[in-house]
Design a protein around this motif. Sequence first.
Motif, PDB file in Angstrom:
ATOM      1  N   ILE A 167       0.838  -1.201   0.000  1.00  0.00           N
ATOM      2  CA  ILE A 167       0.000   0.000   0.000  1.00  0.00           C
ATOM      3  C   ILE A 167       0.871   1.249   0.000  1.00  0.00           C
ATOM      4  N   ALA A 168       1.912   1.257   0.843  1.00  0.00           N
ATOM      5  CA  ALA A 168       2.814   2.415   0.904  1.00  0.00           C
ATOM      6  C   ALA A 168       3.512   2.634  -0.437  1.00  0.00           C
ATOM      7  N   GLU A 169       3.931   1.549  -1.062  1.00  0.00           N
ATOM      8  CA  GLU A 169       4.594   1.658  -2.369  1.00  0.00           C
ATOM      9  C   GLU A 169       3.652   2.262  -3.405  1.00  0.00           C
ATOM     10  N   ARG A 170       2.401   1.878  -3.377  1.00  0.00           N
ATOM     11  CA  ARG A 170       1.432   2.417  -4.330  1.00  0.00           C
ATOM     12  C   ARG A 170       1.192   3.909  -4.081  1.00  0.00           C
ATOM     13  N   ILE A 171       1.095   4.312  -2.818  1.00  0.00           N
ATOM     14  CA  ILE A 171       0.901   5.737  -2.489  1.00  0.00           C
ATOM     15  C   ILE A 171       2.068   6.553  -3.008  1.00  0.00           C
ATOM     16  N   GLU A 172       3.287   6.036  -2.818  1.00  0.00           N
ATOM     17  CA  GLU A 172       4.495   6.746  -3.281  1.00  0.00           C
ATOM     18  C   GLU A 172       4.542   6.793  -4.801  1.00  0.00           C
TER      19      GLU A 172
ATOM     20  N   SER B  99       2.556   4.476   8.339  1.00  0.00           N
ATOM     21  CA  SER B  99       3.476   5.629   8.396  1.00  0.00           C
ATOM     22  C   SER B  99       4.932   5.164   8.364  1.00  0.00           C
ATOM     23  N   ILE B 100       5.225   4.074   9.060  1.00  0.00           N
ATOM     24  CA  ILE B 100       6.590   3.541   9.051  1.00  0.00           C
ATOM     25  C   ILE B 100       6.975   3.087   7.640  1.00  0.00           C
ATOM     26  N   GLN B 101       6.056   2.422   6.968  1.00  0.00           N
ATOM     27  CA  GLN B 101       6.332   1.971   5.605  1.00  0.00           C
ATOM     28  C   GLN B 101       6.463   3.152   4.637  1.00  0.00           C
ATOM     29  N   LEU B 102       5.666   4.197   4.853  1.00  0.00           N
ATOM     30  CA  LEU B 102       5.802   5.396   4.020  1.00  0.00           C
ATOM     31  C   LEU B 102       7.185   6.025   4.202  1.00  0.00           C
ATOM     32  N   ARG B 103       7.658   6.054   5.443  1.00  0.00           N
ATOM     33  CA  ARG B 103       9.000   6.593   5.708  1.00  0.00           C
ATOM     34  C   ARG B 103      10.061   5.731   5.032  1.00  0.00           C
ATOM     35  N   ALA B 104       9.826   4.402   5.032  1.00  0.00           N
ATOM     36  CA  ALA B 104      10.778   3.498   4.372  1.00  0.00           C
ATOM     37  C   ALA B 104      10.816   3.727   2.867  1.00  0.00           C
ATOM     38  N   HIS B 105       9.752   4.354   2.319  1.00  0.00           N
ATOM     39  CA  HIS B 105       9.702   4.693   0.888  1.00  0.00           C
ATOM     40  C   HIS B 105      10.083   6.155   0.633  1.00  0.00           C
ATOM     41  N   GLY B 106      10.711   6.784   1.628  1.00  0.00           N
ATOM     42  CA  GLY B 106      11.237   8.135   1.441  1.00  0.00           C
ATOM     43  C   GLY B 106      10.240   9.251   1.656  1.00  0.00           C
ATOM     44  N   MET B 107       9.076   8.962   2.203  1.00  0.00           N
ATOM     45  CA  MET B 107       8.076  10.005   2.444  1.00  0.00           C
ATOM     46  C   MET B 107       8.027  10.372   3.929  1.00  0.00           C
ATOM     47  N   HIS B 108       7.382  11.502   4.198  1.00  0.00           N
ATOM     48  CA  HIS B 108       7.289  11.996   5.577  1.00  0.00           C
ATOM     49  C   HIS B 108       5.811  12.140   5.949  1.00  0.00           C
ATOM     50  N   PRO B 109       5.270  11.164   6.645  1.00  0.00           N
ATOM     51  CA  PRO B 109       3.832  11.204   6.980  1.00  0.00           C
ATOM     52  C   PRO B 109       3.525  12.129   8.154  1.00  0.00           C
ATOM     53  N   HIS B 110       2.394  12.796   8.077  1.00  0.00           N
ATOM     54  CA  HIS B 110       1.920  13.680   9.147  1.00  0.00           C
ATOM     55  C   HIS B 110       0.486  13.279   9.503  1.00  0.00           C
ATOM     56  N   PRO B 111       0.261  12.752  10.700  1.00  0.00           N
ATOM     57  CA  PRO B 111      -1.088  12.303  11.077  1.00  0.00           C
ATOM     58  C   PRO B 111      -2.009  13.474  11.427  1.00  0.00           C
TER      59      PRO B 111
ATOM     60  N   LYS C 103      -7.659   6.574  -0.687  1.00  0.00           N
ATOM     61  CA  LYS C 103      -8.624   6.160   0.334  1.00  0.00           C
ATOM     62  C   LYS C 103      -8.420   4.692   0.701  1.00  0.00           C
ATOM     63  N   ILE C 104      -8.344   4.454   2.002  1.00  0.00           N
ATOM     64  CA  ILE C 104      -8.148   3.094   2.512  1.00  0.00           C
ATOM     65  C   ILE C 104      -9.306   2.738   3.439  1.00  0.00           C
ATOM     66  N   TYR C 105      -9.923   1.592   3.167  1.00  0.00           N
ATOM     67  CA  TYR C 105     -10.957   1.055   4.061  1.00  0.00           C
ATOM     68  C   TYR C 105     -10.354  -0.110   4.817  1.00  0.00           C
ATOM     69  N   ILE C 106     -10.462  -0.095   6.152  1.00  0.00           N
ATOM     70  CA  ILE C 106      -9.903  -1.152   6.974  1.00  0.00           C
ATOM     71  C   ILE C 106     -11.006  -1.762   7.821  1.00  0.00           C
ATOM     72  N   SER C 107     -11.042  -3.079   7.873  1.00  0.00           N
ATOM     73  CA  SER C 107     -11.988  -3.768   8.743  1.00  0.00           C
ATOM     74  C   SER C 107     -11.434  -5.133   9.089  1.00  0.00           C
TER      75      SER C 107
END
Length: 553
Positions: A279-284, A309-321, A418-422
């Motif tokens: 998912i993080a790779e696709r967002i990046e 967020s950790i995976q986004l950082r591993a892909h070079g991005m900086h997440p802000h919640p 958009k992510i749906y989680i259940s």
Amino acid sequence: MEQVTVKVYGESIQVPAGTTLLELAKRFEEREDHAIVLAYLDGKLCELFKEVTDQCEVQFLTLADEIGFSSYKRSTTLLMLKAIDDVMEHSKDFQVRIMYSLGNGYYCEMEGLPEGMSEDLLFSIKRRMKELVWADIPIRKESVSTDVAMRRFAAQGMVDKVHLFQYRRVSAANLYSIEEYEDYHYGYMVPSTGYIKCFDLILYSAGFVLQMPAMEEPETLAPFEPRKKLFRVLKESEDWSTMLGVDTVGALNDVIADGGIGDLMLVQEALQEKKIAEIAERIEREGKKVVLIAGPSSSGKTTFSHRLSIQLRAHGMHPHPIALDDYFVNRVDTPKDASGKYDFECIEAIDRKQFNEDLTRLLAGEMVELPRFNFHTGVREYKGDFKQLNSGDVLVIEGIHGLNPKMTEQLPDNSKFKIYISALTSLNIDQHNRISTTDGRLIRRIVRDARTRGNSAQDTIGMWSSVRRGEERNIFPYQEEADIMFNSALIYELSVIKQYAEPLLFAISHDTPEYLEAKRLLKFLDYFLGVSGEAVPNNSILREFIGGSSFKV
């Protein structure tokens, strides 16, 4: 003949001793808008074949009651299995699997069909179901020893049920039958096949859907609406279960008994982490700047957000919640529901105008001061939390309205992901008995509420129906809007969480309205062998509920 006094609908009547609840129900059926299917006899839930032998009070349950409607769905399943057995001429070469909920129905597959499911075969099964309904055949119940049940299931080739009963602590099992077809089902049934008037069978994917009505309109069959994204994530989870060799509770208990649960935990967690990384790779790759996360209660949204967020950082991005809850309108301006209470779950409880303005400015590169909602004072506050997006920054927004198009209507669509989680469990009790996704989430919430909020299990069960109504209104209608769905359910979790849930459920007093639900959940958890939570990884979504998480949840 001896007469006994029965109190029904507030009035006392005299009936012969031995009168069945079904006979009583027929006398009073005109007082109800829907068919009477079960009853409380002096507060104890009973099927309608139960006889009245002494002075008592009776309360009837209809198809419009949750317990009554569950009995309808269960009975419809038994009817379908009986019809399939008849059409296939009682052959043991074919196995029916009721795999997961899909809309108002169950997705099912038949194993052993050389050419797969066809419209002709499905039509024959449906025709046989209708013949059985017209015949109004009694649904019989027989209590037998567990050993006898296992021998009968072994003779019928129902290996999954044999595995299930190997680990049962109770000495007896209730078996249900329509004519000569016999099966085990978790929960009560309606009195006869004549009650099962509303259903359909619809060819879908490699199997078919047993379509049933919604509880709100139990005599009306809503059209089948394919939910392709939901089906895709359910199928993926089913593939995981198949790969791990654990698709039923009996198979899970086998793994635990053989000492393999540690490896199962690690592989399941690795599969989830791999999915989060994808998912993080696709967002990046797609250059998204706003990630919106939504899902029903107790889905593990907070832990998922941290791990993403950790995976986004591993892909070079900086997440802000950013939490949508910080954009609540001031409490005095919060809309109220029909009972006069604040409705915090409606979208009007959120200041959408301010939220869209702030995010529009952030995406434009401006400096923005973000609010924090003070839940003690009921006021939105500003205390110098300034934010400005730089290259590689991405906003991670969590809230129940995240997938509602109205929530982000002023933001460009190409900026949103958009992510749906259940928690969509792929584990079933056996091949014919589903584990409700709702039950899994309720047990999660009971444990978490007791640990983090000091709420009793009685408190959580008491408010659960209100929570579910909010989900039906604010979350489920938008799940297909998601770019991707994430299943947070863990195959092993109920074996772990039962240790935490059982003491809380046993604490509910017998004389409370929540006791019957607590008793049902305890009986459900009794299917599982228990497992210590010590081996659960600290970053697991399950840690959000049992404690010990490496994140602040």
